[in-house]
Design a protein around this motif. Structure first.
Motif, PDB file in Angstrom:
ATOM      1  N   GLN A 194       0.712  -1.165   0.017  1.00  0.00           N
ATOM      2  CA  GLN A 194      -0.094   0.208  -0.059  1.00  0.00           C
ATOM      3  C   GLN A 194       0.910   1.217   0.050  1.00  0.00           C
ATOM      4  N   GLN A 195       1.956   1.128   0.744  1.00  0.00           N
ATOM      5  CA  GLN A 195       2.716   2.413   0.899  1.00  0.00           C
ATOM      6  C   GLN A 195       3.647   2.581  -0.566  1.00  0.00           C
ATOM      7  N   LEU A 196       3.961   1.709  -1.324  1.00  0.00           N
ATOM      8  CA  LEU A 196       4.552   1.702  -2.544  1.00  0.00           C
ATOM      9  C   LEU A 196       3.493   2.225  -3.606  1.00  0.00           C
ATOM     10  N   GLU A 197       2.351   1.567  -3.693  1.00  0.00           N
ATOM     11  CA  GLU A 197       0.993   2.306  -4.363  1.00  0.00           C
ATOM     12  C   GLU A 197       0.911   3.745  -3.955  1.00  0.00           C
ATOM     13  N   LEU A 244      -9.042  25.027   0.889  1.00  0.00           N
ATOM     14  CA  LEU A 244      -7.914  24.377   0.124  1.00  0.00           C
ATOM     15  C   LEU A 244      -8.591  23.637  -1.272  1.00  0.00           C
ATOM     16  N   LYS A 245      -8.397  24.160  -2.214  1.00  0.00           N
ATOM     17  CA  LYS A 245      -9.118  23.017  -3.317  1.00  0.00           C
ATOM     18  C   LYS A 245      -7.499  22.633  -4.248  1.00  0.00           C
ATOM     19  N   LEU A 246      -7.555  21.307  -3.959  1.00  0.00           N
ATOM     20  CA  LEU A 246      -6.284  20.715  -4.685  1.00  0.00           C
ATOM     21  C   LEU A 246      -6.872  19.791  -5.751  1.00  0.00           C
ATOM     22  N   THR A 247      -7.698  20.029  -6.452  1.00  0.00           N
ATOM     23  CA  THR A 247      -8.413  18.924  -7.352  1.00  0.00           C
ATOM     24  C   THR A 247      -7.558  18.991  -8.623  1.00  0.00           C
ATOM     25  N   PHE A 248      -7.430  17.891  -9.400  1.00  0.00           N
ATOM     26  CA  PHE A 248      -6.723  17.346 -10.574  1.00  0.00           C
ATOM     27  C   PHE A 248      -5.147  17.934 -10.392  1.00  0.00           C
ATOM     28  N   CYS A 249      -4.515  17.654  -9.114  1.00  0.00           N
ATOM     29  CA  CYS A 249      -3.135  17.982  -9.088  1.00  0.00           C
ATOM     30  C   CYS A 249      -2.079  16.778  -9.127  1.00  0.00           C
ATOM     31  N   ASN A 250      -2.934  15.559  -9.466  1.00  0.00           N
ATOM     32  CA  ASN A 250      -2.177  14.330  -9.590  1.00  0.00           C
ATOM     33  C   ASN A 250      -1.601  13.902  -8.187  1.00  0.00           C
ATOM     34  N   ALA A 251      -2.232  14.537  -7.111  1.00  0.00           N
ATOM     35  CA  ALA A 251      -1.850  14.167  -5.825  1.00  0.00           C
ATOM     36  C   ALA A 251      -1.747  12.549  -5.691  1.00  0.00           C
ATOM     37  N   CYS A 252      -0.662  12.024  -4.881  1.00  0.00           N
ATOM     38  CA  CYS A 252      -0.809  10.515  -4.719  1.00  0.00           C
ATOM     39  C   CYS A 252      -0.990  10.298  -3.120  1.00  0.00           C
ATOM     40  N   SER A 253      -1.177   9.037  -2.493  1.00  0.00           N
ATOM     41  CA  SER A 253      -1.275   9.057  -1.354  1.00  0.00           C
ATOM     42  C   SER A 253      -0.309   9.480  -0.411  1.00  0.00           C
ATOM     43  N   ALA A 254       0.785   9.338  -1.009  1.00  0.00           N
ATOM     44  CA  ALA A 254       2.077   9.690  -0.104  1.00  0.00           C
ATOM     45  C   ALA A 254       2.017  11.427   0.183  1.00  0.00           C
ATOM     46  N   ASP A 255       1.365  12.148  -0.529  1.00  0.00           N
ATOM     47  CA  ASP A 255       0.913  13.583  -0.472  1.00  0.00           C
ATOM     48  C   ASP A 255       0.214  13.850   0.641  1.00  0.00           C
ATOM     49  N   ASP A 305     -10.839  16.326  -4.744  1.00  0.00           N
ATOM     50  CA  ASP A 305     -11.402  15.473  -5.705  1.00  0.00           C
ATOM     51  C   ASP A 305     -10.364  15.011  -6.995  1.00  0.00           C
ATOM     52  N   ASN A 306     -10.639  13.878  -7.789  1.00  0.00           N
ATOM     53  CA  ASN A 306     -10.034  13.620  -8.752  1.00  0.00           C
ATOM     54  C   ASN A 306      -8.153  13.612  -8.699  1.00  0.00           C
ATOM     55  N   ASN A 307      -7.864  12.776  -7.788  1.00  0.00           N
ATOM     56  CA  ASN A 307      -6.274  12.890  -7.799  1.00  0.00           C
ATOM     57  C   ASN A 307      -6.359  11.038  -7.448  1.00  0.00           C
ATOM     58  N   ASN A 308      -5.124  10.649  -6.950  1.00  0.00           N
ATOM     59  CA  ASN A 308      -4.772   9.135  -6.787  1.00  0.00           C
ATOM     60  C   ASN A 308      -4.529   8.772  -5.461  1.00  0.00           C
ATOM     61  N   LEU A 309      -5.470   8.919  -4.444  1.00  0.00           N
ATOM     62  CA  LEU A 309      -5.277   8.778  -3.123  1.00  0.00           C
ATOM     63  C   LEU A 309      -5.322   7.568  -2.570  1.00  0.00           C
ATOM     64  N   ASN A 321     -10.974   8.782  -6.304  1.00  0.00           N
ATOM     65  CA  ASN A 321      -9.629   8.807  -5.677  1.00  0.00           C
ATOM     66  C   ASN A 321      -9.470   7.416  -5.355  1.00  0.00           C
ATOM     67  N   GLN A 322      -9.962   6.141  -5.987  1.00  0.00           N
ATOM     68  CA  GLN A 322      -9.896   4.760  -5.773  1.00  0.00           C
ATOM     69  C   GLN A 322     -10.241   4.363  -4.369  1.00  0.00           C
ATOM     70  N   ILE A 323     -10.960   4.888  -3.606  1.00  0.00           N
ATOM     71  CA  ILE A 323     -11.093   4.532  -2.085  1.00  0.00           C
ATOM     72  C   ILE A 323     -12.057   3.248  -1.963  1.00  0.00           C
ATOM     73  N   THR A 324     -11.757   2.513  -1.308  1.00  0.00           N
ATOM     74  CA  THR A 324     -12.766   1.228  -0.696  1.00  0.00           C
ATOM     75  C   THR A 324     -13.273   1.416   0.560  1.00  0.00           C
ATOM     76  N   ASP A 325     -13.909   0.382   1.044  1.00  0.00           N
ATOM     77  CA  ASP A 325     -14.714   0.117   2.236  1.00  0.00           C
ATOM     78  C   ASP A 325     -13.562   0.513   3.365  1.00  0.00           C
ATOM     79  N   SER A 326     -12.280  -0.095   3.182  1.00  0.00           N
ATOM     80  CA  SER A 326     -11.317   0.154   4.152  1.00  0.00           C
ATOM     81  C   SER A 326     -11.132   1.534   4.472  1.00  0.00           C
ATOM     82  N   GLY A 327     -10.943   2.513   3.491  1.00  0.00           N
ATOM     83  CA  GLY A 327     -10.724   3.909   3.602  1.00  0.00           C
ATOM     84  C   GLY A 327     -12.019   4.731   4.060  1.00  0.00           C
ATOM     85  N   VAL A 328     -12.941   3.879   3.802  1.00  0.00           N
ATOM     86  CA  VAL A 328     -14.482   4.875   4.582  1.00  0.00           C
ATOM     87  C   VAL A 328     -14.236   4.241   5.949  1.00  0.00           C
TER      88      VAL A 328
END
Length: 953
Positions: free
Chosen positions: A376-379, A680-691, A711-715, A738-745
């Motif tokens: 998960q950390q690598l992803e 703070l609006k950080l949409t479409f910034c190509n942010a990854c979960s490490a950010d 919204d619209n990143n890769n968290l 943001n590819q969030i699943t039940d675990s994130g919720v």
């Protein structure tokens, strides 16, 4: 008599012959082809078929043929059982009596159960030598010395396959090789039928040496194929150890410099010469052959007994002039070329694919929880994940994670110190520097990190000069002159930081070089800026101006004090941007922050004067904090929903990453003071979960409430977990797409219900199922200020819909529900209908594209008869028909509060539209009923042209 027996055998054995009779009629054949006397005598003695006197009689015979004749006489005289056992020994010890294999097949010899129960001992010199080779290679290959040369790891528990691609002579990809067996298979994927060498090449660290070690291990354990009886492994560097005047025969090279036979070396060598296809030679690291030796110009030699220089033997082994037919495998780094005529295959080793990486993670982290956490950390961090394609880097990164996991195992609190990108690259550097250390059998490398860096400081500074010069001049490919000007020595190239290009670069026919990875050039640039005394604070910070992305130059131009470098060297005007991707500048700044962090202080004190280090650190910290404050102030403001909103750009994320790399809470607190906006609006910034780690590192120091739009990143879920420290500050949280699943919720539920300050939750277009829907329902029930909930385009069915509907029913504060694009169906719609009935606060509802048909639609329409709060209802893209339209028409005669009813793309015909139009005559409150995309023909729609609120097209 013997001649007569031989003639009889040429016509095939007689079926009437007994075993003793077969020995008699084949006597001449056996005398001619039996050379190993001792093996027969040993087995006859072992099974009490021969006495000591019998053995002495045989040994007393003057010549070998006489000894064979005497054995045959004695065996035949002892009867049928002994004769059968004699044949059994010849059959079982095939290597010792290889010339008799055709004859044994021809006579169709099949031993009895009694004879098969007898013990066979193999004292054949060839077989004994094979056993010795297997034992030696098995011991040598069982453990792999880790890259840091401080410990040994079991190969079986660590080795993971890598990508092998067959390439043409011009390096075009021809296909993948699926196994080591296909690598050695001489019958497939051959480029040159006259060549005998398989050439495996790839960059430093992709696993070439490990592949050869795996081959040795497989052969030693008998898993590589029985047809290979000899395995000779050489490191090419040893051929540089011989003097120019040294000469060796091939037999001496194999036996005296690799493994010596315990008995009859001449017999073993004769077997090898006779059956060269039974041998496999591997030569590792042709690039490590420190010599001007040109393989294409060596003198030819085909005599295995004639002494020659070892390099000549190497060349002629590879070409097939010596031991033609033997299999050869040669490795080298990318950029080394081998004459085509020597090669039968050319294979590119690429390192780990995603599936290989997962397999390697399972080996390095046997515990499932730790394994999942690492992946998960690598992803979460694409920068680290891309490095993990290289097995060397992957091992280093995993060792960092192992240290992190063991150091904080069992701790209920989140550790204050985490693995940063700088940690990884410092370990990469240390590992490469330690490759020059001699490897002792009795003592591993015990140098400390500081001692290693101090010993390699000249090399590191030289590499830093090359890297920095390239960064300033926009160069990523270097000529030999560039390396020489930096003070880089030839021995430094062997460390693997630089690699030769596979084709000649732009240096007028000279060999060209590049850093192994673009981030390595950035790291060495930052390292040089830190350790060189001549670098002042302005030079230290110059790349912070360089990486400002296009579109943000205007904002940066407002900050002359923060970004003081208006132009670049070479007269290029300010604002010009020859790069589409400026990651090299961004990573340079990132590594600069990491190297000047407090955690690196102890190491750098050995390399840099303390006063210079403190001066550079203070300058960097001040710059980061001022940049954060000035950057956010320079962005345009938008007053929306009671918030002071700014649209931050990717530059803001890189600032956060730099601050996070410092791992300084003091810097984070100072930076947090510069966050002057409350949205703070950080949409479409190509942010990854490490950010998210970097974001939380700063934002959790805020003393005010904040709205955060990601919204619209890769968290993904890991990013949600990394946001935990700052969730106590958030009143608005948007995490859609943001590819969030039940675990994130689940994490959101656990944290948000602690503080109960959330007013807006956006989770549109993620991967939430009914399980996650239950967590969202809990958030809705406990957070009494939550007014807006967006859950569209997830994977919620009727079960999840029922849970959410019940929470809506119990919530007297929710005003906005978005459920578009789920699959709650009629059952879910009925539950929502029950929730809508007499609801006091809900004003906006979307159940579009949810598989709702007649029953669900009618339930919703009936519930709306008793609702006075809803203003907008969307039921687009369902399966509603005229019967539902009739129910909505009846509802409209009662409900005067509803303003917008969208029934787009359903199955309503002109009949249903007519009923709705008729109901509008009694409803003055509704603004629009949208029927686009239903089953209404254009000519039918003309009947409703007078009713402007009914929109059919």
């Amino acid at each position: 008599m013997e001649t007569q027996g031989h003639r009889e055998m040429e016509g095939g054995p007689s079926k009437s012959h007994s075993h003793a009779g077969l020995l008699k009629v084949s006597r001449e054949l056996l005398v001619t082809h039996i050379h190993n006397i001792q093996c027969l005598v040993d087995n006859l003695l072992k099974n009490d078929y021969f006495s000591t006197e019998d053995a002495e009689i045989v040994c007393a015979c003057p010549t070998q043929p006489d000894k064979v004749r005497k054995i045959l006489d004695l065996v035949q005289s002892k009867g049928e059982e002994v004769s059968e056992f004699f044949l059994y020994v010849l059959q079982q010890l095939a290597d010792a009596y290889v010339d008799l294999r055709p004859w044994l097949l021809e006579i169709g010899f099949s031993p009895s159960q009694l004879i098969q129960s007898k013990t066979i001992v193999n004292t054949d010199p060839v077989s004994r030598y094979t056993q010795k080779l297997r034992h030696q290679l098995g011991c040598d290959s069982k453990f792999m010395l880790c890259y840091a040369q401080r410990e040994e790891l079991l190969l079986e528990e660590t080795y993971t396959d890598t990508i092998m691609e067959l390439v043409s002579f011009s390096n075009e990809i021809l296909g993948s090789l699926s196994s080591l067996a296909s690598l050695l298979d001489p019958s497939s994927d051959v480029l040159n039928e006259h060549g005998e060498t398989v050439f495996v090449f790839g960059d430093a660290g992709v696993g070439k040496s490990m592949l050869l070690q795996r081959l040795r291990s497989l052969w030693a354990s008998g898993r590589l194929g029985a047809e290979i009886k000899f395995f000779f492994h050489f490191r090419c560097r040893i051929f540089s150890c011989f003097k120019e005047s040294d000469t060796l025969s091939l037999q001496d090279l194999l036996f005296k410099h690799f493994c010596y036979p315990e008995q009859d070396p001449d017999e073993v060598f004769a077997f090898l010469l006779r059956f060269p296809q039974a041998a496999l030679f591997t030569f590792d690291g042709l690039d490590e052959l420190h010599s001007d030796f040109d393989l294409s110009r060596v003198p030819d030699t085909c005599c295995p007994w004639e002494p020659a220089h070892p390099l000549v033997l190497l060349a002629n082994l590879l070409s097939g002039r010596l031991l033609p037919g033997a299999r050869k495998l040669l490795t080298a780094r990318t950029g080394v070329e081998v004459p085509r005529q020597l090669l039968c295959k050319k294979v590119l080793l690429r390192g780990f694919s995603p599936s290989h990486l997962r397999a390697y993670a399972r080996r390095m982290f046997p515990e499932r929880a730790a394994q999942v956490h690492v992946l998960q950390q690598l992803e979460a961090n694409p920068n680290l994940c891309s490095l993990c394609a290289v097995p060397l880097f992957c091992w280093i990164i995993f060792r960092c994670f192992q240290h992190f996991h063991s150091a904080f195992e069992g701790s209920p609190q989140r550790p204050a110190c985490t693995v940063t990108l700088t940690d990884v690259f410092l370990l990469v550097t240390e590992v490469h520097l330690n490759r020059t250390q001699p490897c002792s059998l009795v003592q591993r490398n015990t140098r400390s990190t500081a001692e290693t860096f101090l010993a390699g400081l000249h090399t590191l500074c030289s590499l830093g000069r090359v890297a920095r010069s390239g960064m300033e001049q926009s160069l990523f490919v270097f000529c030999p002159d560039d390396l020489e000007a930096s003070g880089l020595r030839e021995a430094d190239l062997a460390l693997g930081f630089l690699r030769t290009l596979p084709v000649l670069g732009p240096c007028e026919g000279q060999q060209s070089y590049e850093f192994f990875h673009i981030t390595l050039q950035a790291f060495f640039t930052a390292f040089f800026l830190v350790v060189d005394d001549k670098v002042g604070t302005q030079e230290l910070l110059r790349f912070f101006r360089e990486w400002t992305p296009p579109g943000e130059a205007a904002a940066a131009s407002c900050l002359p004090a923060l970004f003081p470098f208006g132009g670049r060297r070479g007269g290029r005007p300010a604002g010009s941007d020859p790069f589409k991707n400026k990651d090299h500048f961004q990573f340079t700044n990132l590594f600069l922050c990491g190297l000047l962090s407090k955690a690196r202080q102890e190491l750098l004190w050995h390399l840099v004067p303390a006063a210079a280090l403190r001066r550079k650190r203070r300058a960097l910290w001040a710059h980061l904090c001022a940049s954060m404050r000035g950057y956010l102030k320079s962005l345009p403001r938008l007053r929306s929903g009671g918030f002071n909103q700014v649209q931050a750009m990717p530059t803001f994320l890189w600032m956060l990453r730099c601050i996070y790399e410092t791992q300084s809470q003091k810097v984070a607190r100072l930076a947090a003071r510069g966050v002057c906006a409350d949205y703070l609006k950080l949409t479409f910034c190509n942010a990854c979960s490490a950010d998210c780690s970097a974001l939380s590192f700063v934002l959790h120091h805020l003393h005010k409430r904040l709205a955060l739009d990601l919204d619209n990143n890769n968290l993904n879920d890991y990013g949600v977990r990394e946001l935990q420290p700052c969730l106590s500050r958030l009143v608005v949280l948007r995490l859609s797409v943001n590819q969030i699943t039940d675990s994130g919720v689940q994490v959101l539920c656990e944290e948000l219900t602690k503080y109960k300050i959330l007013t807006y939750l956006g989770l549109y277009s993620n991967q939430i199922t009914d399980v996650g829907a239950r967590y969202v329902a809990q958030i809705l029930e406990e957070c009494k200020g939550l007014a807006h909930l967006k859950l569209g385009k997830n994977k919620i069915t009727s079960e999840g819909g029922k849970c959410l509907a019940l929470a809506v029913k119990n919530s007297t504060w929710i005003s906005d529900i978005g459920m578009w694009g789920n699959q709650i169906g009629d059952e879910g719609a009925k539950a929502f209908a029950e929730a809508l009935r007499n609801h006091p606060s809900l004003t906006w509802l979307s159940l579009a594209f949810n598989g709702i048909s007649t029953e669900g639609g009618k339930s919703l329409a009936q519930a709306l008869r008793h609702n006075t709060s809803l203003v907008t209802v969307w039921l687009t893209q369902n399966e509603l028909n005229d019967e539902v339209a009739e129910s909505f028409a009846e509802m409209l005669r009662v409900n005067q509060a509803l303003k917008h009813l969208w029934l787009i793309q359903n199955q309503i015909t002109a009949k249903g539209a007519a009923q709705l139009a008729e109901a509008l005559q009694e409803n003055t409150g509704i603004t629009e009923i949208c029927l686009h995309g239903n089953l209404i023909k254009p000519e039918e729609a003309k009947a409703f042209e007078e009713e402007k609120r009914l929109i059919c097209f």
